[in-house]
Design an enzyme around this catalytic site. Structure first.
Site: not given
Ligand code: FAD
Length: 523
Positions: A35, A56, A71, A75-77, A79, A144, A213, A217, A496, A501
């Site tokens: 963000g 960090v 992330c 996180g996302c990457v 993972k 900060a 989740y 995962e 198909h 489908e």
């Protein structure tokens, strides 16, 4: 029209110019994650003078990482890359059936995986630095803290404490894994997702604690990488998600050899200094049974806590809930020029694209003349990257019934086996627990639409369990967001042979009592 726009632009420019003369910066962001980065770059592109803090705090095991937030780093990457490695491992069985001649024993090398993951993460860290520089965002690698409503203090390494002022401040500090330190040994010996993706030695026999989740995962790819994995869960898996789907995911993971212990949590962890192994004592809350088991790694994934407790909120009167999150209206806290996006927001999905989009809308409203769009937090598509993925948009069956009543909800489920898996006769893992199915893998796909009867069967909830559910769900998200009905799905011709489908041919309703499990064949 042109004259009007010009006049509005002049008013806006006057506003930003006066802002700039009063403060060091127009916009300062605390937190360089999904963000914060998006908001900072967009504000700078819109002509604001911007600074971004990112720092960090290392984990108790000393793990730390670079720019980009959860992330990218933990996180996302990482993972997703480990998830992919797990999928490749499971695919070796298929490969052998499809003509690939593999050595008898194919082994996984954890160190190589971590090396690849970390090399990719570092490349992204670098690209984020470049992105800030090329957008002329001042990057400050420091923690900060608020000193007064427009002033932040910070210290670079062991240098002197400095301050800067800003017209607008964005809190985008995200969250960190929750570790229940009151359980003896957990604070010292358990790792979290913050440590897992850079572990220098293979995790070995692993206990994952949690039914979230993130827990599933991580447990999912560790198990697919052949590290014996146990998941200890207090109550249910995937709380908040559709229950039929959660049961399906459990079923599949059991077939893949996952050892689930329900109603069971650790009561202490003791390290054997000679072997380095962890002796975990458990208690089962239903049977009151207690027992001890030895693991090489214990990973806690029982939730995340907003990282807002030490940033001086009390000095500026920003109200946070006891969990550290903010109740916001259009991303503004109770102090109007102090904003918040991402995982620090109460009741909003903790997802990267949500943090990014909310940040972008916010800064456009602040710095782009006439921009009024607000973030729509409804119908956010998402995917759980368990070995067989689960993609979802909108309401679970339970949420739909709670909102519209049982009589107004119709559910179309369909379970089937992916064509390719059927062809190669995927087997249950040798370690799979006894179930009520034979050695062949259970149907690995579930397609499910939850519709509102009285609204022409408008799709309220889309659920897909199957390979590549993330990719499948992203596509369908457009239709569901536009208000598609069941008939709209029926009117589309399937591609198909694909798993997706199935959504073009859902005919069995749950209420009909007929079986929704396919018996095979095309069509
Ligand atoms: P973050 O990305 O957490 O960034 C906050 C940053 O602020 C951090 O760098 C932090 O160190 C820094 N910071 C904190 N305090 C200060 C301070 N005082 N001064 C300076 N800097 C500070 N989302 C998805 O959409 N898809 C997924 O597949 C997915 N998988 C995930 C897997 C895991 C294991 C985890 C843990 C999360 C996953 N997420 C996923 C969630 C996603 O990572 C978060 O929703 C997202 O990163 C939130 O962004 P953010 O900007 O709120 O905060």
């Amino acid at each position: 029209m042109h004259r009007l726009l010009t006049r509005q632009t002049r008013i806006f420019q006057a506003r930003t110019t006066s802002t700039m003369s009063n403060f060091d910066y127009d916009f300062v962001v605390i937190g360089g994650g999904s963000g914060g980065m998006a908001a900072a770059k967009e504000a700078a592109r819109l002509g604001a003078k911007v600074a971004l803090f990112d720092f960090v705090k290392p984990t108790v095991h000393g793990t730390k990482w670079g720019l980009g937030g959860t992330c990218v780093n933990v996180g996302c990457v990482p993972k997703k890359i480990m998830h992919y490695s797990g999928i490749l491992g499971a695919g070796l069985h298929d490969a052998a059936h499809l003509g690939w001649q593999l050595p008898e024993k194919v082994e996984h090398n954890w160190e190589t995986l971590v090396e690849t993951v970390q090399a990719h993460v570092k490349k992204l860290n670098f690209s984020y630095r470049v992105g800030l520089r090329s957008n002329k965002v001042q990057y400050i690698n420091a923690l900060a803290r608020f000193e007064d409503p427009h002033t932040l203090s910070y210290q670079i390494k062991n240098g002197p404490t400095q301050t800067l002022t800003a017209a607008h401040i964005l809190i985008a500090t995200g969250g960190r894994p929750t570790v229940p330190k009151e359980i003896p040994g957990v604070g010292e010996y358990a790792i979290t997702s913050d440590d897992l993706f850079s572990l220098t030695t293979a995790p070995g026999k692993t206990l994952v604690v949690g039914g979230s989740y993130i827990a599933l995962e991580c447990a999912g790819f560790l198990n697919e990488l052949h590290y014996p994995t146990t998941v200890a869960v207090r109550s249910i898996l995937l709380r908040g998600f559709d229950r039929q789907v959660a049961a399906k995911i459990q079923d599949i993971m059991v077939a893949q050899g996952m050892d689930f212990r329900f109603n069971t949590l650790p009561t202490s962890i003791v390290k054997d200094d000679a072997t380095g192994q962890l002796h975990v004592s458990f208690a089962n809350s239903e049977t009151n049974e207690t027992f001890t088991e030895v693991f090489d790694t214990v990973l806690y994934a029982v939730g995340r806590t907003a990282d807002t407790f030490n940033i001086g909120l009390e000095k500026v009167g920003v109200k946070a809930l006891p969990n550290g999150k903010f109740e916001t209206v259009n991303e503004a806290t109770n102090v109007p020029h102090i904003h918040a996006v991402g995982d620090v927001l109460q009741g909003k999905p903790e997802l990267t694209p949500v943090a990014i989009r909310a940040g972008e809308h916010l800064v456009r409203r602040l710095f782009k003349p006439n921009y009024t769009k607000t973030m729509n937090y409804d119908l956010i598509p998402t995917t759980v990257f368990t070995p067989v993925e689960y993609g979802t948009i909108g309401l679970s069956e339970e949420e739909a019934i709670a909102r519209y009543g049982k009589d107004d909800v119709v559910v179309y489920p369909w379970e089937f086996q992916t064509l390719e898996w059927g062809a190669v006769h995927r087997q249950k893992a040798e370690s799979a627990q006894e179930g009520d199915y034979d050695t062949e893998f259970p149907a690995n796909c579930l397609s499910k639409l939850v519709c509102q009867k009285s609204a022409n069967e408008k799709v309220l909830g889309f659920h897909f369990v199957g390979p590549n559910a993330g990719e499948v769900t992203q596509g369908f998200a457009v239709a569901v967001t536009m208000g598609a009905t069941k008939e709209d799905f029926d009117n589309v011709i399937g591609i198909h042979p694909t798993d997706a489908e199935s959504f073009m041919a859902l005919t069995v309703t749950k209420e009909s009592g007929a079986s929704w499990v396919a018996t095979g064949g095309c069509g």
